[in-house]
Design a protein around this motif. Structure first.
Motif, short mmCIF file in Angstrom:
data_model
loop_
_atom_site.label_atom_id
_atom_site.label_comp_id
_atom_site.label_asym_id
_atom_site.label_seq_id
_atom_site.Cartn_x
_atom_site.Cartn_y
_atom_site.Cartn_z
N LEU A 3 -0.65 0.80 0.76
CA LEU A 3 -0.29 1.73 -0.05
C LEU A 3 -1.00 0.83 -1.48
N TYR A 4 -2.11 1.51 -1.62
CA TYR A 4 -2.78 0.77 -2.94
C TYR A 4 -2.34 1.56 -4.77
N GLY A 8 1.81 -0.81 -13.14
CA GLY A 8 2.98 -0.10 -13.50
C GLY A 8 3.10 0.43 -12.42
N VAL A 9 2.83 0.89 -11.84
CA VAL A 9 3.33 2.21 -10.94
C VAL A 9 4.88 2.10 -10.71
N GLY A 10 5.35 1.12 -10.31
CA GLY A 10 6.52 0.79 -9.49
C GLY A 10 6.76 0.14 -8.11
N LYS A 11 5.30 -0.60 -7.53
CA LYS A 11 6.00 -0.70 -6.19
C LYS A 11 7.09 -2.11 -5.82
N THR A 12 6.22 -2.82 -7.07
CA THR A 12 7.82 -3.63 -6.54
C THR A 12 9.45 -2.64 -6.60
N THR A 207 -0.18 -2.96 -2.74
CA THR A 207 -0.87 -4.29 -3.56
C THR A 207 -1.44 -3.33 -4.59
N HIS A 208 -1.93 -4.32 -5.71
CA HIS A 208 -3.13 -3.15 -6.86
C HIS A 208 -4.15 -4.17 -6.68
N HIS A 209 -4.16 -5.09 -5.87
CA HIS A 209 -5.80 -5.97 -5.82
C HIS A 209 -6.50 -5.31 -5.04
N VAL A 210 -8.01 -4.36 -5.48
CA VAL A 210 -9.19 -3.29 -4.81
C VAL A 210 -9.17 -4.63 -3.46
N LEU A 211 -10.27 -5.55 -4.34
CA LEU A 211 -10.61 -6.41 -2.46
C LEU A 211 -9.38 -7.19 -1.48
N PHE A 212 -8.84 -7.42 -1.52
CA PHE A 212 -7.34 -7.59 -0.67
C PHE A 212 -7.10 -6.08 0.07
N PHE A 213 -7.31 -5.00 -0.45
CA PHE A 213 -6.49 -3.66 0.18
C PHE A 213 -7.75 -3.29 1.08
N ASN A 214 -9.45 -3.51 0.80
CA ASN A 214 -10.42 -3.16 1.20
C ASN A 214 -10.11 -4.23 2.41
N LYS A 221 -8.72 -0.52 10.66
CA LYS A 221 -9.19 -0.03 10.66
C LYS A 221 -7.94 1.24 11.11
N SER A 222 -7.94 1.99 12.79
CA SER A 222 -7.22 2.96 12.81
C SER A 222 -5.61 2.54 13.07
N ARG A 223 -5.42 1.22 12.75
CA ARG A 223 -4.08 1.33 13.57
C ARG A 223 -2.55 1.32 11.88
N ALA A 224 -4.07 1.56 11.16
CA ALA A 224 -3.10 1.61 9.60
C ALA A 224 -3.49 3.14 8.43
N ILE A 225 -1.57 3.27 8.57
CA ILE A 225 -2.05 4.46 7.86
C ILE A 225 -1.91 4.00 6.10
N ARG A 226 -3.41 4.56 5.18
CA ARG A 226 -3.83 4.34 4.09
C ARG A 226 -2.84 5.25 3.11
N TYR A 227 -2.67 4.55 2.23
CA TYR A 227 -2.71 5.99 0.71
C TYR A 227 -2.87 4.76 -0.33
N PHE A 228 -3.33 5.64 -1.23
CA PHE A 228 -3.31 5.61 -2.55
C PHE A 228 -1.93 5.88 -3.02
#
Length: 353
Positions: A3-4, A8-12, A207-214, A221-228
């Motif tokens: 999840l990216y 302030g969105v409320g990840k915690t 995470t909110h960290h772009v580099l970490f997420f990428n 790769k295909s092992r994970a589902i990715r969401y914004f």
């Protein structure tokens, strides 16, 4: 699941809600059963500094021994496991003192027991004793992360009874205070740990960290589902599935800006988002500044107006948590700038159906 989300969105808050779904509380209010091992801001709060303000000689990082997070700490030889992971990131050494006590009241009465604590050191005294030091914030965070990772390894081992209750692992922003090198290393290491395990707990990373997420996306790769992850209505969340296409922060922002200018749901903070995308684009192409990204003819009388408007709106006194809708005139200017910007740069047209 990855999840990216913006800060302030409320990840915690989301990670705590997820944890509570699998928690059973007894009549006395105590937790009697749980199924989620989680890493978030609350996990970091289980470690607190005792800075020895009186003598300033022995600064230690105390562990909250009441937490189940530290179950079997001594018996499972956690120091060896943590040390092996920590060596990947830093040269700092440590040991855990399990038998700490307050100074004795008399020669015959031992002092009251104190919580276990971590002592960090790099050098030793002449007698061989470690010379305690205060770890930096980055070193502290990477130590806590390695502590958590060693527990995840145990949770993925079906032979370890102490963590057999773990059905889910929820990781929220593990890389605060880390530089880009360590952000890449942490993401790479986490991905290898998750892919090397056989059957084990399901894992959510936010995470909110772009580099970490990428890096995680590329490694898993295909092992994970990715969401914004974004805020929805009335305190809910909305999910944009990015599994089928590469995710980069500026591309996701462009898609959001495209949708906003198409529907007319334009707010003042969208000028800030547009400027940020232009700043990144200008930096990538080696341009002098973001204003060169505004593709309008030199003779266009509105060229200066567009630049000044974005400059003014991106420094406005407003809150992104209380969106203020643009006036219709500003919406028209925004659409003009956005469409010319997209037309003038080779972004994938499939991003803007």
């Amino acid at each position: 699941m990855l999840l990216y989300a913006y800060n302030g969105v409320g990840k915690t808050r989301l990670s705590v809600t997820f944890r509570d779904l699998g928690r059973v509380v007894g009549a006395d209010g105590a937790t009697v059963r749980r199924d989620t091992l989680y890493f978030n801001a609350y996990t970091e709060d289980l470690f607190t500094w005792d800075n020895d303000l009186t003598f300033e000689r022995k600064r230690v990082l105390e562990l909250n021994a009441e937490s189940r997070f530290f179950a079997g700490l001594r018996e499972l030889e956690m120091e060896v496991k943590i040390g092996r992971l920590l060596a990947r990131y830093t040269d700092i050494n440590f040991y855990i003192d399990y038998d700490r006590r307050e100074p004795p009241d008399s020669l015959n009465e031992p002092g009251a027991p104190l919580p276990p604590a971590v002592t960090f050191f790099r050098e030793r005294e002449e007698n061989g004793d470690p010379r305690p030091i205060k770890a930096s914030r980055g070193e502290e965070n990477i130590f806590i992360w390695c502590f958590f990772l060693s527990i995840v390894e145990l949770a993925m081992d079906p032979e370890v009874e102490a963590y057999r209750w773990v059905k889910y692992v929820y990781i929220d922003d593990p890389i605060s205070s880390l530089d880009e090198h360590n952000a890449i290393s942490v993401a790479n290491h986490l991905a290898r740990l998750l892919t090397s395990a056989g059957r084990g707990p399901s894992v959510v990373v936010s995470t909110h960290h772009v580099l970490f997420f990428n890096v995680l996306c590329n490694e898993l790769k295909s092992r994970a589902i990715r969401y914004f992850l974004k805020n929805g209505e009335n305190g809910s969340y909305s999910l944009l599935d990015t599994t089928s296409k590469p995710f980069l922060h500026h591309l996701a922002a462009l898609v959001e800006l495209h949708d906003a200018q198409e529907t007319g749901a334009l707010y003042t903070h969208h000028f800030n988002m547009l400027r940020r995308v232009m700043e990144q684009t200008a930096s990538f192409f080696g341009l002098e500044d973001w204003k060169t990204c505004i593709e309008v003819a030199d003779i266009d009388p509105d060229r200066t107006l567009y630049a000044r408007m974005i400059d003014l709106m991106s420094h406005g006194d407003y809150s992104i948590y209380e969106p203020r809708e643009m006036m219709e005139e500003n919406k028209a200017h925004f659409r003009t700038v956005f469409r010319r910007f997209v037309a003038g740069h080779p972004f994938n047209p499939q991003l803007f159906p």
